[in-house]
Design a protein around this motif. Structure first.
Motif, PDB file in Angstrom:
ATOM      1  N   ILE A 198      34.628  61.514  11.857  1.00 28.28           N
ATOM      2  CA  ILE A 198      33.725  61.891  12.934  1.00 28.28           C
ATOM      3  C   ILE A 198      32.487  62.553  12.349  1.00 28.28           C
ATOM      4  O   ILE A 198      32.483  63.002  11.197  1.00 28.28           O
ATOM      5  N   ALA A 199      31.446  62.617  13.157  1.00 31.36           N
ATOM      6  CA  ALA A 199      30.244  63.370  12.801  1.00 31.36           C
ATOM      7  C   ALA A 199      30.442  64.825  13.219  1.00 31.36           C
ATOM      8  O   ALA A 199      31.360  65.162  13.974  1.00 31.36           O
ATOM      9  N   ASN A 200      29.570  65.686  12.744  1.00 24.44           N
ATOM     10  CA  ASN A 200      29.700  67.104  13.084  1.00 24.44           C
ATOM     11  C   ASN A 200      29.467  67.400  14.563  1.00 24.44           C
ATOM     12  O   ASN A 200      29.807  68.488  15.033  1.00 24.44           O
ATOM     13  N   ASN A 201      28.892  66.456  15.298  1.00 26.12           N
ATOM     14  CA  ASN A 201      28.722  66.657  16.736  1.00 26.12           C
ATOM     15  C   ASN A 201      29.941  66.179  17.531  1.00 26.12           C
ATOM     16  O   ASN A 201      29.931  66.167  18.756  1.00 26.12           O
ATOM     17  N   GLY A 202      30.996  65.750  16.820  1.00 23.30           N
ATOM     18  CA  GLY A 202      32.229  65.336  17.465  1.00 23.30           C
ATOM     19  C   GLY A 202      32.321  63.859  17.770  1.00 23.30           C
ATOM     20  O   GLY A 202      33.359  63.389  18.253  1.00 23.30           O
ATOM     21  N   GLU A 203      31.274  63.085  17.503  1.00 24.57           N
ATOM     22  CA  GLU A 203      31.298  61.660  17.801  1.00 24.57           C
ATOM     23  C   GLU A 203      32.063  60.893  16.723  1.00 24.57           C
ATOM     24  O   GLU A 203      32.002  61.219  15.538  1.00 24.57           O
ATOM     25  N   LEU A 204      32.779  59.862  17.157  1.00 29.44           N
ATOM     26  CA  LEU A 204      33.554  59.030  16.247  1.00 29.44           C
ATOM     27  C   LEU A 204      32.639  58.152  15.410  1.00 29.44           C
ATOM     28  O   LEU A 204      31.645  57.613  15.903  1.00 29.44           O
ATOM     29  N   LEU A 205      32.977  57.982  14.137  1.00 29.94           N
ATOM     30  CA  LEU A 205      32.261  57.074  13.250  1.00 29.94           C
ATOM     31  C   LEU A 205      33.067  55.783  13.141  1.00 29.94           C
ATOM     32  O   LEU A 205      34.207  55.790  12.667  1.00 29.94           O
ATOM     33  N   LEU A 206      32.475  54.689  13.588  1.00 30.19           N
ATOM     34  CA  LEU A 206      33.130  53.385  13.568  1.00 30.19           C
ATOM     35  C   LEU A 206      32.402  52.465  12.600  1.00 30.19           C
ATOM     36  O   LEU A 206      31.213  52.190  12.773  1.00 30.19           O
ATOM     37  N   LYS A 207      33.117  51.991  11.577  1.00 27.75           N
ATOM     38  CA  LYS A 207      32.526  51.063  10.616  1.00 27.75           C
ATOM     39  C   LYS A 207      32.731  49.637  11.115  1.00 27.75           C
ATOM     40  O   LYS A 207      33.857  49.138  11.198  1.00 27.75           O
ATOM     41  N   LEU A 208      31.640  48.981  11.483  1.00 23.80           N
ATOM     42  CA  LEU A 208      31.698  47.616  11.995  1.00 23.80           C
ATOM     43  C   LEU A 208      31.896  46.614  10.849  1.00 23.80           C
ATOM     44  O   LEU A 208      31.760  46.965   9.673  1.00 23.80           O
ATOM     45  N   LYS A 209      32.198  45.372  11.206  1.00 23.73           N
ATOM     46  CA  LYS A 209      32.413  44.338  10.194  1.00 23.73           C
ATOM     47  C   LYS A 209      31.159  44.104   9.355  1.00 23.73           C
ATOM     48  O   LYS A 209      31.233  43.657   8.213  1.00 23.73           O
ATOM     49  N   THR A 210      30.002  44.412   9.927  1.00 25.57           N
ATOM     50  CA  THR A 210      28.733  44.245   9.209  1.00 25.57           C
ATOM     51  C   THR A 210      28.508  45.337   8.165  1.00 25.57           C
ATOM     52  O   THR A 210      27.576  45.256   7.368  1.00 25.57           O
ATOM     53  N   GLY A 211      29.355  46.371   8.215  1.00 26.92           N
ATOM     54  CA  GLY A 211      29.167  47.519   7.338  1.00 26.92           C
ATOM     55  C   GLY A 211      28.401  48.643   7.991  1.00 26.92           C
ATOM     56  O   GLY A 211      28.344  49.762   7.456  1.00 26.92           O
ATOM     57  N   GLU A 212      27.798  48.387   9.147  1.00 26.26           N
ATOM     58  CA  GLU A 212      27.064  49.416   9.878  1.00 26.26           C
ATOM     59  C   GLU A 212      28.029  50.482  10.400  1.00 26.26           C
ATOM     60  O   GLU A 212      29.128  50.178  10.854  1.00 26.26           O
ATOM     61  N   ILE A 213      27.606  51.735  10.330  1.00 23.87           N
ATOM     62  CA  ILE A 213      28.373  52.838  10.890  1.00 23.87           C
ATOM     63  C   ILE A 213      27.781  53.192  12.249  1.00 23.87           C
ATOM     64  O   ILE A 213      26.600  53.538  12.353  1.00 23.87           O
ATOM     65  N   LYS A 214      28.602  53.091  13.268  1.00 24.38           N
ATOM     66  CA  LYS A 214      28.149  53.368  14.629  1.00 24.38           C
ATOM     67  C   LYS A 214      28.824  54.638  15.135  1.00 24.38           C
ATOM     68  O   LYS A 214      30.024  54.830  14.941  1.00 24.38           O
ATOM     69  N   GLN A 215      28.050  55.512  15.778  1.00 20.71           N
ATOM     70  CA  GLN A 215      28.605  56.733  16.350  1.00 20.71           C
ATOM     71  C   GLN A 215      28.948  56.507  17.818  1.00 20.71           C
ATOM     72  O   GLN A 215      28.152  55.981  18.584  1.00 20.71           O
ATOM     73  N   ILE A 216      30.162  56.915  18.186  1.00 16.81           N
ATOM     74  CA  ILE A 216      30.676  56.693  19.529  1.00 16.81           C
ATOM     75  C   ILE A 216      30.982  58.035  20.168  1.00 16.81           C
ATOM     76  O   ILE A 216      31.637  58.894  19.574  1.00 16.81           O
ATOM     77  N   ILE A 233      37.182  49.852  20.815  1.00 14.72           N
ATOM     78  CA  ILE A 233      36.696  50.773  21.830  1.00 14.72           C
ATOM     79  C   ILE A 233      36.005  49.977  22.925  1.00 14.72           C
ATOM     80  O   ILE A 233      35.087  49.193  22.657  1.00 14.72           O
ATOM     81  N   ASP A 234      36.453  50.167  24.143  1.00  9.41           N
ATOM     82  CA  ASP A 234      35.845  49.505  25.292  1.00  9.41           C
ATOM     83  C   ASP A 234      34.621  50.308  25.710  1.00  9.41           C
ATOM     84  O   ASP A 234      34.738  51.459  26.145  1.00  9.41           O
ATOM     85  N   LEU A 260      33.973  47.094  21.133  1.00 14.53           N
ATOM     86  CA  LEU A 260      33.613  47.245  19.727  1.00 14.53           C
ATOM     87  C   LEU A 260      34.888  47.374  18.905  1.00 14.53           C
ATOM     88  O   LEU A 260      35.838  48.055  19.308  1.00 14.53           O
ATOM     89  N   SER A 261      34.916  46.741  17.752  1.00 14.09           N
ATOM     90  CA  SER A 261      36.055  46.878  16.851  1.00 14.09           C
ATOM     91  C   SER A 261      35.555  47.166  15.448  1.00 14.09           C
ATOM     92  O   SER A 261      34.448  46.783  15.069  1.00 14.09           O
ATOM     93  N   GLY A 262      36.382  47.862  14.680  1.00 12.55           N
ATOM     94  CA  GLY A 262      36.016  48.222  13.323  1.00 12.55           C
ATOM     95  C   GLY A 262      37.036  49.170  12.743  1.00 12.55           C
ATOM     96  O   GLY A 262      38.160  49.284  13.246  1.00 12.55           O
ATOM     97  N   ILE A 263      36.644  49.873  11.716  1.00 15.64           N
ATOM     98  CA  ILE A 263      37.531  50.809  11.035  1.00 15.64           C
ATOM     99  C   ILE A 263      37.108  52.235  11.362  1.00 15.64           C
ATOM    100  O   ILE A 263      35.940  52.598  11.215  1.00 15.64           O
ATOM    101  N   ALA A 264      38.066  53.044  11.815  1.00 15.93           N
ATOM    102  CA  ALA A 264      37.782  54.447  12.093  1.00 15.93           C
ATOM    103  C   ALA A 264      37.451  55.157  10.794  1.00 15.93           C
ATOM    104  O   ALA A 264      38.217  55.104   9.827  1.00 15.93           O
ATOM    105  N   SER A 265      36.294  55.835  10.782  1.00 17.37           N
ATOM    106  CA  SER A 265      35.790  56.410   9.526  1.00 17.37           C
ATOM    107  C   SER A 265      35.435  57.880   9.685  1.00 17.37           C
ATOM    108  O   SER A 265      34.410  58.348   9.186  1.00 17.37           O
TER     109      SER A 265
END
Length: 262
Positions: free
Chosen positions: A234-252, A220-221, A227-232
């Motif tokens: 979405i959250a209930n607010n519609g944001e994408l959940l991205l699992k980073l290489k560190t294991g952190e889940i980031k909302q986009i 994702i630019d 940012l790169s990772g594994i698509a995991s």
């Protein structure tokens, strides 16, 4: 079944709905969203629908264009009063995608997918439909213009070779007969159902049934970096959940993901 798309049949299809007598038909237009915005500025009250037989400068996400040939692609904008809750507004397009996919699956007995946040894909990974949501605010009310283009039937004229391999056609995804009038009504009613929802608490679970990106390596630019990772999901607010290489889940939110090809 493909046929010449006509105003009288479209109006008849909507006769028993809340959009009866609120159908604005155009033989050709630059963009149904632009025309819908113009109607709002002229104080036409929502809800209403704008449909064009042909669109030559449609608006897509990220300033892309969406072109459509007559009688093959449904070009439609549905205008409804916006919900008051900001979370319902932010997640609206993704929730509409879920509602539209659910309704089309019931009608066509097929499996469709959503490429977050709002593109509808075939089971072969080709884009069948795209959506663009615009929020309009004036002194007294907020309205949502939801534009959608659905490739229903194969066009007579060749499609640009540079994009031909990515274009999905709805008729290829089903053995059921349907008309563009059927699809227009299904979509408009799905949008109306979505705007009446009072909560997003089940969005993540409902989206998971259609999630095209789930488990895929994506990037994702975000402007200053990628940012790169594994698509995991979405959250209930519609944001994408991205699992980073560190294991952190980031909302986009509000961006676009692309699959990393290996």
């Amino acid at each position: 079944m493909r046929e010449i798309f006509e105003k009288s049949k479209l109006v008849s299809a909507f006769s028993n709905t809340e959009f009866a007598d609120k159908i604005f038909w155009l033989d050709c237009v630059d963009s149904t969203n632009v025309y819908a915005s113009k109607l709002l500025s002229e104080k036409v009250e929502a809800p209403f629908v704008v449909v064009a037989r042909e669109q030559n400068a449609g608006k897509g996400r990220l300033s892309r264009k969406w072109y459509a040939q007559p009688d093959t692609t449904l070009c439609m904008s549905v205008v409804i009063p916006a919900p008051h809750d900001s979370t319902l507004i932010r997640s609206f397009t993704t929730r509409v995608a879920v509602s539209v996919c659910s309704a089309l699956e019931k009608k066509l007995s097929t499996q469709l997918y959503i490429k977050w946040p709002n593109d509808i894909y075939s089971s072969t990974g080709k884009k069948i439909a795209g959506m663009l949501t615009e929020l309009k605010i004036d002194a007294t009310e907020k309205s949502i213009i939801l534009g959608i283009g659905i490739n229903c039937f194969h066009p007579e004229n060749p499609v640009d070779e540079s994009i031909a391999e990515t274009i999905g056609i709805l008729e290829d995804s089903t053995t059921q007969n349907f008309s563009m009038y059927d699809i227009a009504k299904i979509v408009a009613l799905a949008i109306l159902e979505t705007v009446r929802a009072k909560s997003t608490e089940n969005l993540a679970r409902e989206f998971s049934h259609y999630d095209w990106l789930s488990g895929k390596d994506i990037q994702i630019d975000v402007g200053s970096s990628v940012l790169s990772g594994i698509a995991s999901g979405i959250a209930n607010n519609g944001e994408l959940l991205l699992k980073l290489k560190t294991g952190e889940i980031k909302q986009i939110a509000g961006l676009e993901a692309s699959i990393i090809k290996k």
